[in-house]
Design a protein around this motif. Structure first.
Motif, short mmCIF file in Angstrom:
data_model
loop_
_atom_site.label_atom_id
_atom_site.label_comp_id
_atom_site.label_asym_id
_atom_site.label_seq_id
_atom_site.Cartn_x
_atom_site.Cartn_y
_atom_site.Cartn_z
N ILE A 160 0.86 -1.18 0.00
CA ILE A 160 0.00 0.00 0.00
C ILE A 160 0.89 1.23 0.00
O ILE A 160 1.98 1.22 0.58
N PHE A 161 0.45 2.25 -0.69
CA PHE A 161 1.31 3.39 -0.92
C PHE A 161 0.60 4.69 -0.57
O PHE A 161 -0.44 5.02 -1.15
N ASP A 162 1.15 5.39 0.43
CA ASP A 162 0.69 6.72 0.74
C ASP A 162 -0.82 6.76 1.00
O ASP A 162 -1.52 7.62 0.50
N VAL A 163 -1.29 5.82 1.79
CA VAL A 163 -2.72 5.76 2.09
C VAL A 163 -3.05 6.72 3.23
O VAL A 163 -2.42 6.67 4.29
N SER A 164 -3.98 7.64 2.99
CA SER A 164 -4.41 8.57 4.03
C SER A 164 -5.92 8.66 4.02
O SER A 164 -6.52 8.82 2.95
N PHE A 165 -6.55 8.53 5.15
CA PHE A 165 -7.94 8.93 5.32
C PHE A 165 -8.27 9.02 6.80
O PHE A 165 -7.45 8.60 7.65
N GLU A 166 -9.39 9.60 7.08
CA GLU A 166 -9.74 9.78 8.48
C GLU A 166 -11.18 9.33 8.69
O GLU A 166 -12.04 9.59 7.86
N VAL A 167 -11.40 8.61 9.78
CA VAL A 167 -12.76 8.21 10.14
C VAL A 167 -13.14 9.01 11.38
O VAL A 167 -12.45 8.95 12.39
N ARG A 168 -14.22 9.78 11.24
CA ARG A 168 -14.61 10.66 12.34
C ARG A 168 -15.44 9.92 13.36
O ARG A 168 -16.07 8.91 13.05
N LYS A 169 -15.45 10.46 14.55
CA LYS A 169 -16.19 9.81 15.63
C LYS A 169 -17.67 9.69 15.28
O LYS A 169 -18.28 10.63 14.79
N GLY A 170 -18.23 8.52 15.51
CA GLY A 170 -19.65 8.31 15.28
C GLY A 170 -20.03 8.03 13.84
O GLY A 170 -21.20 7.93 13.51
N GLU A 171 -19.03 7.90 13.00
CA GLU A 171 -19.28 7.72 11.57
C GLU A 171 -19.15 6.24 11.21
O GLU A 171 -18.37 5.51 11.83
N VAL A 172 -19.90 5.82 10.21
CA VAL A 172 -19.70 4.48 9.67
C VAL A 172 -19.00 4.65 8.33
O VAL A 172 -19.52 5.30 7.43
N PHE A 173 -17.82 4.10 8.25
CA PHE A 173 -16.96 4.36 7.10
C PHE A 173 -16.75 3.08 6.32
O PHE A 173 -16.34 2.07 6.87
N GLY A 174 -17.08 3.11 5.05
CA GLY A 174 -16.90 1.93 4.21
C GLY A 174 -15.51 1.92 3.60
O GLY A 174 -14.94 2.96 3.32
N PHE A 175 -15.00 0.72 3.40
CA PHE A 175 -13.66 0.59 2.84
C PHE A 175 -13.77 -0.42 1.71
O PHE A 175 -13.98 -1.60 1.94
N LEU A 176 -13.69 0.09 0.49
CA LEU A 176 -14.04 -0.72 -0.66
C LEU A 176 -12.87 -0.91 -1.60
O LEU A 176 -12.05 -0.02 -1.76
N GLY A 177 -12.86 -2.05 -2.23
CA GLY A 177 -11.83 -2.28 -3.23
C GLY A 177 -11.82 -3.73 -3.62
O GLY A 177 -12.27 -4.58 -2.86
N PRO A 178 -11.31 -4.01 -4.81
CA PRO A 178 -11.26 -5.41 -5.25
C PRO A 178 -10.27 -6.21 -4.41
O PRO A 178 -9.48 -5.64 -3.66
N ASN A 179 -10.32 -7.52 -4.54
CA ASN A 179 -9.40 -8.37 -3.79
C ASN A 179 -7.97 -8.04 -4.18
O ASN A 179 -7.66 -7.83 -5.34
N GLY A 180 -7.11 -7.99 -3.17
CA GLY A 180 -5.71 -7.73 -3.44
C GLY A 180 -5.37 -6.26 -3.60
O GLY A 180 -4.25 -5.90 -3.91
N ALA A 181 -6.36 -5.38 -3.35
CA ALA A 181 -6.11 -3.95 -3.53
C ALA A 181 -5.37 -3.35 -2.35
O ALA A 181 -4.75 -2.29 -2.48
N GLY A 182 -5.43 -4.01 -1.19
CA GLY A 182 -4.74 -3.47 -0.01
C GLY A 182 -5.64 -3.22 1.18
O GLY A 182 -5.22 -2.65 2.17
N LYS A 183 -6.90 -3.68 1.08
CA LYS A 183 -7.81 -3.49 2.23
C LYS A 183 -7.28 -4.21 3.47
O LYS A 183 -7.18 -3.62 4.55
N SER A 184 -6.96 -5.48 3.31
CA SER A 184 -6.51 -6.26 4.47
C SER A 184 -5.20 -5.73 5.02
O SER A 184 -5.01 -5.66 6.23
N THR A 185 -4.29 -5.34 4.13
CA THR A 185 -3.01 -4.80 4.60
C THR A 185 -3.25 -3.54 5.43
O THR A 185 -2.64 -3.36 6.49
N THR A 186 -4.15 -2.68 4.96
CA THR A 186 -4.46 -1.46 5.72
C THR A 186 -5.05 -1.83 7.08
O THR A 186 -4.65 -1.27 8.11
N ILE A 187 -5.97 -2.79 7.08
CA ILE A 187 -6.60 -3.18 8.35
C ILE A 187 -5.57 -3.80 9.30
O ILE A 187 -5.60 -3.55 10.51
N ARG A 188 -4.62 -4.55 8.75
CA ARG A 188 -3.55 -5.11 9.60
C ARG A 188 -2.75 -4.01 10.27
O ARG A 188 -2.29 -4.18 11.41
N HIS A 189 -2.57 -2.90 9.57
CA HIS A 189 -1.84 -1.79 10.19
C HIS A 189 -2.70 -1.13 11.26
O HIS A 189 -2.19 -0.70 12.30
#
Lengths: 269, 296
Positions: free
Chosen positions: B17-46
């Motif tokens: 994953i490269f230069d990933v930035s985003f912010e989830v605000r308090k009380g918000e439900v934030f979706g994280f979308l992408g095809p398999n292998g895009a880096g969702k799991s790697t981001t979640i591991r971090h």
């Protein structure tokens, strides 16, 4: 140290520990039971051993039948116990760390307010507890066997017997530490089992080879198993203080490294 | 609540994953979308502190998730994408074990969740179906009232009824101020729960969008059956993006221009209308392709 995790791991593994402990104790009792019969014919058996190739007796622990502790060290502490505890160390260390990472359940431990250091340390304590249980039961069985089968007629040198057990514990504290280090760094259960097994049984074979032949005796000095010499303990030639310190140091360093490196590594959970 | 700043992690082989930035605000439900292998799991591991970033940071409540691993987890609930439990446990012993590790005293919430999700908690885990394991995982993620809940593919394995229960559950927790990050493929669950969503592709964030914006990007396919093939052909010539005609049936892709579609359809005799919703993956792949096209 996380007591909840420790209790759970002990609950899962206790049966295995006790199986090995009672297996080992039972075998030791048989050896005790055999000794009086052997001792009566010591001279005849010694002559058979003498007729075998040189080094053979040394390698497989036919180190003498003239005292109870020498017989026990040869028949049990020299080979059987070493094999049992080698298997326990390799299997258990893999199960405690690499397996949890490989199958992914480590993710659940790490999703609770528990640090990686606490987890690795707790699992190391479980491994050491297993060794203590197995050797503890074995030692108690030794004293029971002494009382039952030997009595006053064939006195057992209890201090040498205790030293053998302590030395065996320290050897497997070190071997367990090495296996645990491998397991803590692995992401694949089978790989961890293979590498830890290869190291442990590699050391074991090097020690055995060195004992078999004088020409390759130097190979023994490369193996941690050469720091454990139950035969020398019984005949008083062992430098038990020095070897114990080295084994203790190897164990502490490898367990310490395992915890430290596990804290820093990437986990694909 | 959750801040990811310039997070980079390179793996051998050029993935990562490269230069990933985003912010989830308090009380918000934030979706994280992408095809398999895009880096969702790697981001979640971090986010969970399983991996050390090459550079960049992830913070939860201001705590660095790598350095403060073990402290951050007090505020977080987690449902792994691939659930693995421990040997020899039942659902109940697992949840008890997790509760003890979390130092929980009050089992009331846990029992309510079990009742909601309707499963037999005394079943040995190795005998559970995937959906049932998923339910146990959901209870473990929600039971300690965490401030932030990370859900990796939460509804996989759940039947439609339980998916609905899950959505209700998320909305209730959201009403109580809980923050969510969830990765998903299923548009209905994202659509009905999320406020915003990030789209990740090839290890980089492509867009962070309001959910309404994403909805407007969603194309719907309508298959209209007319009385005669002539009508279908005339319909196709009306300026609508008709994809195919087959006899008296015409298939048209509608994105936002519902008025024109409705007007053109109403001019003719209609026998039947079928709709096909584009799945989320197609929505953002579509979005992504268009962005690529404008760049070149």
């Amino acid at each position: 140290m996380k007591t909840t995790l420790y209790a759970q791991m002990m609950k899962v593994n206790l049966r295995g520990f006790l199986n090995y402990a009672f297996g080992s104790a039972f075998y030791l009792l048989i050896i005790f039971w055999l000794y009086p019969g052997i001792a009566k014919n010591a001279a005849a058996i010694d002559s058979i051993v003498d007729s075998m190739p040189e080094g053979f007796g040394r390698a497989f622990g036919f180190s003498g039948f003239d005292s109870a502790e020498a017989f026990i060290s040869g028949e049990f502490y020299g080979l059987i116990l070493v094999l049992i505890l080698s298997i326990v160390c390799v299997q258990l260390s893999t199960k405690l760390m690499a397996k949890l990472v490989d199958q992914g359940s480590m993710a659940y431990l790490l999703s609770t307010p528990t640090t990686r250091g606490q987890i690795a340390f707790t699992q190391a304590v479980v491994l050491v507890t297993g060794l203590v249980i197995i050797l503890g039961v074995t030692t108690i069985a030794g004293f029971a066997g002494n009382a039952w089968f030997l009595g006053d007629e064939y006195a057992l040198d209890t201090s040498a017997f205790l030293q053998m057990n302590l030395s065996a514990f320290l050897l497997f504290f070190a071997v367990g530490g090495i296996s645990f280090l491998v397991s803590s760094l692995a992401s694949d259960e089978k790989k961890a089992l293979g590498i830890a097994g290869a190291i442990t049984f590699g050391f074991f074979s090097m020690d055995l080879l060195g004992k078999l032949s004088d020409q390759v005796e130097w190979i023994r000095s490369l193996s941690v198993f050469s720091l454990y010499r139950p035969a020398d303990i019984t005949n008083g030639n062992a430098n038990i203080a020095a070897t114990s310190l080295v084994l203790l140091a190897i164990g502490i360093v490898t367990f310490g490294l395992a915890v430290a490196l596990f804290r820093r590594r990437d986990l694909s959970l | 609540m959750l801040t990811i700043q310039r997070l980079t992690k390179k793996f051998s082989g050029g993935k990562g994953i490269f230069d990933v930035s985003f912010e989830v605000r308090k009380g918000e439900v934030f979706g994280f979308l992408g095809p398999n292998g895009a880096g969702k799991s790697t981001t979640i591991r971090h986010i969970m502190g399983f991996m050390k970033p090459d550079s960049g940071t992830v913070t939860v409540n201001g705590l660095n998730t790598w350095r403060e691993q073990g402290n951050v987890q007090a505020y977080v609930g987690y449902l792994p994408g691939e659930i693995a439990f421990f040997d020899g446990m039942t659902g109940k012993t697992f949840l008890d074990f997790m509760a003890k590790l979390r130092g929980m005293k009050e089992p009331g919430k846990r029992n309510r969740l079990i009742e909601r999700l309707q499963f037999d908690v005394n079943t040995p885990i190795r005998k559970m179906s995937k959906g049932m394991k998923q339910k146990v995982g959901l209870v473990a993620a929600f039971m300690h009232d965490p401030e932030l809940i990370i859900l990796d593919e939460p509804t996989s394995g759940l039947d439609p009824l339980m998916q609905k229960v899950f959505i209700e559950l998320v909305l209730e927790e959201k009403a109580r101020g809980t923050t969510f990050l969830m990765s998903s493929h299923s548009f209905p669950e994202i659509e009905r729960t999320c406020d915003r969503a990030a789209i990740i592709k090839d290890g980089g964030i492509v867009a962070v969008k309001d959910i309404h914006e994403l909805q407007s990007m969603q194309r719907k396919l309508f298959e209209v059956t007319f009385e005669t093939p002539a009508e279908a052909r005339a319909f196709a010539e009306s300026g609508l993006p008709v994809e195919s005609i087959e006899g008296n049936r015409a298939r048209v892709a509608v994105q936002g221009n519902y008025d024109l579609f409705a007007a053109e359809t109403a001019k003719r005799k209609v026998r039947n209308i079928d709709t096909f919703t584009q799945n989320l993956e197609d929505v953002f792949m579509n979005y992504y392709d268009r962005k690529e096209a404008t760049r070149t």
